[in-house]
Design a protein around this motif. Structure first.
Motif, PDB file in Angstrom:
ATOM      1  N   VAL A 184      44.789  47.698  38.447  1.00 51.97           N
ATOM      2  CA  VAL A 184      44.488  47.151  37.236  1.00 51.97           C
ATOM      3  C   VAL A 184      42.998  47.416  36.749  1.00 51.97           C
ATOM      4  CG1 VAL A 184      46.007  45.100  37.397  1.00 51.97           C
ATOM      5  CG2 VAL A 184      43.515  44.787  37.860  1.00 51.97           C
ATOM      6  N   ASN A 185      42.657  47.491  35.674  1.00 54.17           N
ATOM      7  CA  ASN A 185      41.246  47.425  35.096  1.00 54.17           C
ATOM      8  C   ASN A 185      40.370  46.237  35.537  1.00 54.17           C
ATOM      9  OD1 ASN A 185      38.976  47.171  33.138  1.00 54.17           O
ATOM     10  ND2 ASN A 185      39.723  49.081  32.370  1.00 54.17           N
ATOM     11  N   PRO A 186      39.199  46.344  36.161  1.00 49.92           N
ATOM     12  CA  PRO A 186      38.746  45.255  36.771  1.00 49.92           C
ATOM     13  C   PRO A 186      38.370  43.868  35.657  1.00 49.92           C
ATOM     14  CG  PRO A 186      37.556  47.261  37.121  1.00 49.92           C
ATOM     15  CD  PRO A 186      38.549  47.492  36.269  1.00 49.92           C
ATOM     16  N   ARG A 187      38.551  44.100  34.283  1.00 46.67           N
ATOM     17  CA  ARG A 187      38.483  43.223  33.527  1.00 46.67           C
ATOM     18  C   ARG A 187      39.560  42.371  33.123  1.00 46.67           C
ATOM     19  NH1 ARG A 187      38.224  47.549  29.601  1.00 46.67           N
ATOM     20  NH2 ARG A 187      40.299  47.686  28.247  1.00 46.67           N
ATOM     21  N   HIS A 188      40.757  42.632  33.819  1.00 44.71           N
ATOM     22  CA  HIS A 188      41.896  42.140  33.822  1.00 44.71           C
ATOM     23  C   HIS A 188      42.388  41.448  35.485  1.00 44.71           C
ATOM     24  CE1 HIS A 188      43.406  45.106  30.576  1.00 44.71           C
ATOM     25  NE2 HIS A 188      42.874  44.166  30.098  1.00 44.71           N
ATOM     26  N   SER A 189      41.376  41.736  36.184  1.00 42.57           N
ATOM     27  CA  SER A 189      41.755  41.152  37.731  1.00 42.57           C
ATOM     28  C   SER A 189      41.766  39.532  37.632  1.00 42.57           C
ATOM     29  CB  SER A 189      40.524  41.603  38.591  1.00 42.57           C
ATOM     30  OG  SER A 189      40.441  43.132  38.647  1.00 42.57           O
ATOM     31  N   ARG A 190      40.991  39.196  36.925  1.00 38.48           N
ATOM     32  CA  ARG A 190      40.964  37.441  36.835  1.00 38.48           C
ATOM     33  C   ARG A 190      42.390  37.008  36.543  1.00 38.48           C
ATOM     34  NH1 ARG A 190      38.897  33.726  39.858  1.00 38.48           N
ATOM     35  NH2 ARG A 190      38.629  31.795  38.796  1.00 38.48           N
ATOM     36  N   PHE A 191      42.957  37.705  35.492  1.00 36.92           N
ATOM     37  CA  PHE A 191      44.261  37.292  35.103  1.00 36.92           C
ATOM     38  C   PHE A 191      45.376  37.403  36.338  1.00 36.92           C
ATOM     39  CE2 PHE A 191      48.549  38.455  33.852  1.00 36.92           C
ATOM     40  CZ  PHE A 191      48.818  37.214  33.148  1.00 36.92           C
ATOM     41  N   TYR A 192      45.361  38.054  37.023  1.00 38.90           N
ATOM     42  CA  TYR A 192      46.131  38.433  38.151  1.00 38.90           C
ATOM     43  C   TYR A 192      45.990  37.550  39.364  1.00 38.90           C
ATOM     44  CZ  TYR A 192      48.209  42.299  35.577  1.00 38.90           C
ATOM     45  OH  TYR A 192      48.995  42.956  34.762  1.00 38.90           O
ATOM     46  N   GLU A 193      44.755  37.358  39.685  1.00 45.63           N
ATOM     47  CA  GLU A 193      44.223  36.299  40.623  1.00 45.63           C
ATOM     48  C   GLU A 193      44.671  34.881  40.552  1.00 45.63           C
ATOM     49  OE1 GLU A 193      39.911  37.223  41.738  1.00 45.63           O
ATOM     50  OE2 GLU A 193      40.178  39.096  41.091  1.00 45.63           O
ATOM     51  N   VAL A 194      44.252  34.419  39.140  1.00 44.54           N
ATOM     52  CA  VAL A 194      44.499  33.029  38.798  1.00 44.54           C
ATOM     53  C   VAL A 194      46.052  32.843  38.511  1.00 44.54           C
ATOM     54  CG1 VAL A 194      44.154  31.365  37.003  1.00 44.54           C
ATOM     55  CG2 VAL A 194      42.080  32.724  37.575  1.00 44.54           C
ATOM     56  N   MET A 195      46.716  33.699  37.815  1.00 48.07           N
ATOM     57  CA  MET A 195      48.152  33.299  37.415  1.00 48.07           C
ATOM     58  C   MET A 195      48.952  33.624  38.534  1.00 48.07           C
ATOM     59  SD  MET A 195      48.441  32.482  34.090  1.00 48.07           S
ATOM     60  CE  MET A 195      47.520  32.480  32.612  1.00 48.07           C
ATOM     61  N   LEU A 196      48.721  34.663  39.516  1.00 42.18           N
ATOM     62  CA  LEU A 196      49.624  35.004  40.495  1.00 42.18           C
ATOM     63  C   LEU A 196      49.106  34.977  41.633  1.00 42.18           C
ATOM     64  CD1 LEU A 196      51.427  37.937  38.453  1.00 42.18           C
ATOM     65  CD2 LEU A 196      52.708  35.683  39.334  1.00 42.18           C
ATOM     66  N   ASN A 197      47.879  34.589  41.962  1.00 43.07           N
ATOM     67  CA  ASN A 197      47.119  34.655  43.257  1.00 43.07           C
ATOM     68  C   ASN A 197      46.953  35.923  43.888  1.00 43.07           C
ATOM     69  OD1 ASN A 197      48.127  31.951  42.757  1.00 43.07           O
ATOM     70  ND2 ASN A 197      47.364  31.281  44.608  1.00 43.07           N
ATOM     71  N   PHE A 198      47.006  37.056  43.254  1.00 41.32           N
ATOM     72  CA  PHE A 198      46.553  38.400  43.958  1.00 41.32           C
ATOM     73  C   PHE A 198      45.213  38.189  44.461  1.00 41.32           C
ATOM     74  CE2 PHE A 198      50.293  40.190  41.531  1.00 41.32           C
ATOM     75  CZ  PHE A 198      50.576  41.127  42.316  1.00 41.32           C
ATOM     76  N   LYS A 199      44.941  38.980  45.442  1.00 38.06           N
ATOM     77  CA  LYS A 199      43.757  39.290  45.866  1.00 38.06           C
ATOM     78  C   LYS A 199      43.070  40.559  45.872  1.00 38.06           C
ATOM     79  CE  LYS A 199      44.655  35.566  49.514  1.00 38.06           C
ATOM     80  NZ  LYS A 199      45.947  35.303  48.671  1.00 38.06           N
ATOM     81  N   PRO A 200      41.728  40.656  45.402  1.00 38.48           N
ATOM     82  CA  PRO A 200      41.371  42.051  45.530  1.00 38.48           C
ATOM     83  C   PRO A 200      40.891  42.809  46.836  1.00 38.48           C
ATOM     84  CG  PRO A 200      39.520  40.154  44.884  1.00 38.48           C
ATOM     85  CD  PRO A 200      40.975  39.501  44.943  1.00 38.48           C
ATOM     86  N   VAL A 201      41.253  43.835  46.592  1.00 42.75           N
ATOM     87  CA  VAL A 201      41.039  44.916  47.920  1.00 42.75           C
ATOM     88  C   VAL A 201      39.993  45.891  47.766  1.00 42.75           C
ATOM     89  CG1 VAL A 201      42.077  46.374  49.630  1.00 42.75           C
ATOM     90  CG2 VAL A 201      43.566  44.358  48.583  1.00 42.75           C
ATOM     91  N   GLY A 202      39.138  46.104  48.521  1.00 39.11           N
ATOM     92  CA  GLY A 202      38.111  46.993  48.461  1.00 39.11           C
ATOM     93  C   GLY A 202      37.233  47.012  47.198  1.00 39.11           C
ATOM     94  N   ASP A 203      36.534  48.218  46.891  1.00 38.79           N
ATOM     95  CA  ASP A 203      35.758  48.329  45.831  1.00 38.79           C
ATOM     96  C   ASP A 203      36.572  48.903  44.745  1.00 38.79           C
ATOM     97  OD1 ASP A 203      33.578  47.369  47.147  1.00 38.79           O
ATOM     98  OD2 ASP A 203      33.254  49.405  48.020  1.00 38.79           O
TER      99      ASP A 203
END
Length: 270
Positions: A184-203
Motif C-alpha cells: 500500500v501507499n504509506p499514507r494508507h498503512s494506518r488504515f490497514y494496521e488499525v482496521m485489520l491489524n496488519f503489521k509493516p514489514v521493512g522500509d
C-alpha cells in the motif's frame, strides 16, 4: 445490517451452535481442497442509498470475461483518479482469484487474492528480499492481496468486512494460506494496521509500476482467526476495527460450505 447468503441449497447448511466451533475449526484447518467451487455462491448485502431506496450489493468470484473486464475498468478508473496511471491487467494465473462486489449489475468493488507459486508474487517486484525471507520459513504458504478498488456509497465498514472475510475463508481453504501480504501507499498503512491489524514489514520503497512510495504489510492467518473469534463473540469491542463486522461462526461455516459442491454434512457440521 444483515447480510444474506444465497446460492445452492446444501443439506445441513442450517446448523445448531452445539459443538459447531470445534468441528468446523477442525475441518477448516484440515488443508487444501481440490474440490470445485460452487459458481452459484454469492453473498447479498442490503443497504439504503442516499435517496432512501433499498439497494443490494452482491459478492461474487469473477468467473466470466465480462466480470473480470468490469473489475479492470473499475481499477483503472480509481487508480487514474488517484494519480497512479492505468493499472496492469488482472492476474490471470490459476493461483489468482478475483472477487467482485456488484450493484445493479455494475461492478463497484474488487480485490484479487493470489497464492505463491513458481511464478512468484507481484509484490516481489518491490519487496523481493522481504517476501523471500518469509517464503524460506518452514511451513509458510504465502498469499497476497492486489488490485483493490471500491466505489460505492454503501456503509464502508460492513462492506469491507464482508469482502475481506470471504477472501480469508477462501484463502485458508483453497490455498492453506499462513501469511497474507498487501502493498500500500504509506499514507494508507494506518488504515490497514488499525482496521485489520496488519503489521509493516521493512522500509518504504518506490514502486516503479505506479511511480509511488510503497509499504509492505503482513498478517498471519492464525491471527485473523483469533481476531474474528474474539470480536464476533463480543470478547472485545472496537469502534475502528473491521473485525466486529465479520460474520459470526455459523454464517462463516455456511459461506465455507457454499464454496464447495460437496454437501455440508460431508464436513461433519451438525
Amino acid at each position: 445490517m444483515r447480510r444474506h447468503l444465497r446460492g445452492r441449497s446444501h443439506p445441513g447448511a442450517n446448523m445448531s451452535q452445539v459443538d459447531t466451533h470445534h468441528q468446523f475449526s477442525e475441518h477448516y484447518q484440515a488443508g487444501i481442497s481440490t474440490a470445485p467451487l460452487d459458481d452459484e455462491l454469492f453473498v447479498e448485502f442490503p443497504y439504503t442509498d442516499h435517496d432512501g431506496e433499498q439497494k443490494y450489493l452482491t459478492f461474487h468470484i469473477a468467473n466470466t470475461k465480462y466480470e473480470k473486464d468490469s473489475a479492470s475498468d473499475l481499477i483503472n478508473r480509481m487508480y487514474s483518479w488517484r494519480g497512479y496511471g492505468r493499472s496492469d491487467a488482472l492476474p490471470s494465473g490459476e493461483n489468482s482469484t478475483t472477487f467482485t462486489i456488484t450493484s445493479d449489475d455494475r461492478v463497484v468493488g474488487t480485490l484479487t487474492l493470489t497464492a505463491d507459486s513458481g511464478a512468484g508474487l507481484a509484490i516481489e517486484k518491490t519487496f523481493h528480499d522481504d517476501i523471500d525471507g518469509f517464503r524460506r520459513m518452514p511451513g509458510n504458504r504465502l498469499c497476497e492481496l492486489t488490485k483493490f478498488a471500491l466505489d460505492t456509497n454503501a456503509p464502508s465498514k460492513p462492506v469491507l468486512a464482508a469482502l475481506f472475510h470471504i477472501i480469508f475463508i477462501y484463502g485458508m481453504h483453497r490455498y492453506d494460506c499462513t501469511d497474507l501480504f498487501i502493498e500500500v501507499n504509506p499514507r494508507h498503512s494506518r488504515f490497514y494496521e488499525v482496521m485489520l491489524n496488519f503489521k509493516p514489514v521493512g522500509d518504504v520503497k518506490m514502486n516503479d509500476s505506479v511511480k509511488a512510495p510503497s509499504q509492505l504489510l503482513w498478517l498471519r492467518s492464525s491471527d485473523i482467526r483469533e481476531y474474528i473469534d474474539v470480536y464476533t463473540n463480543n470478547l472485545r469491542t472496537s469502534k475502528r476495527s473491521l473485525y466486529p463486522y465479520f460474520y459470526p461462526l455459523a454464517e462463516e461455516a455456511d459461506i465455507y460450505t457454499r464454496m464447495l459442491r460437496a454437501p455440508a454434512n460431508d464436513m461433519a457440521i451438525v
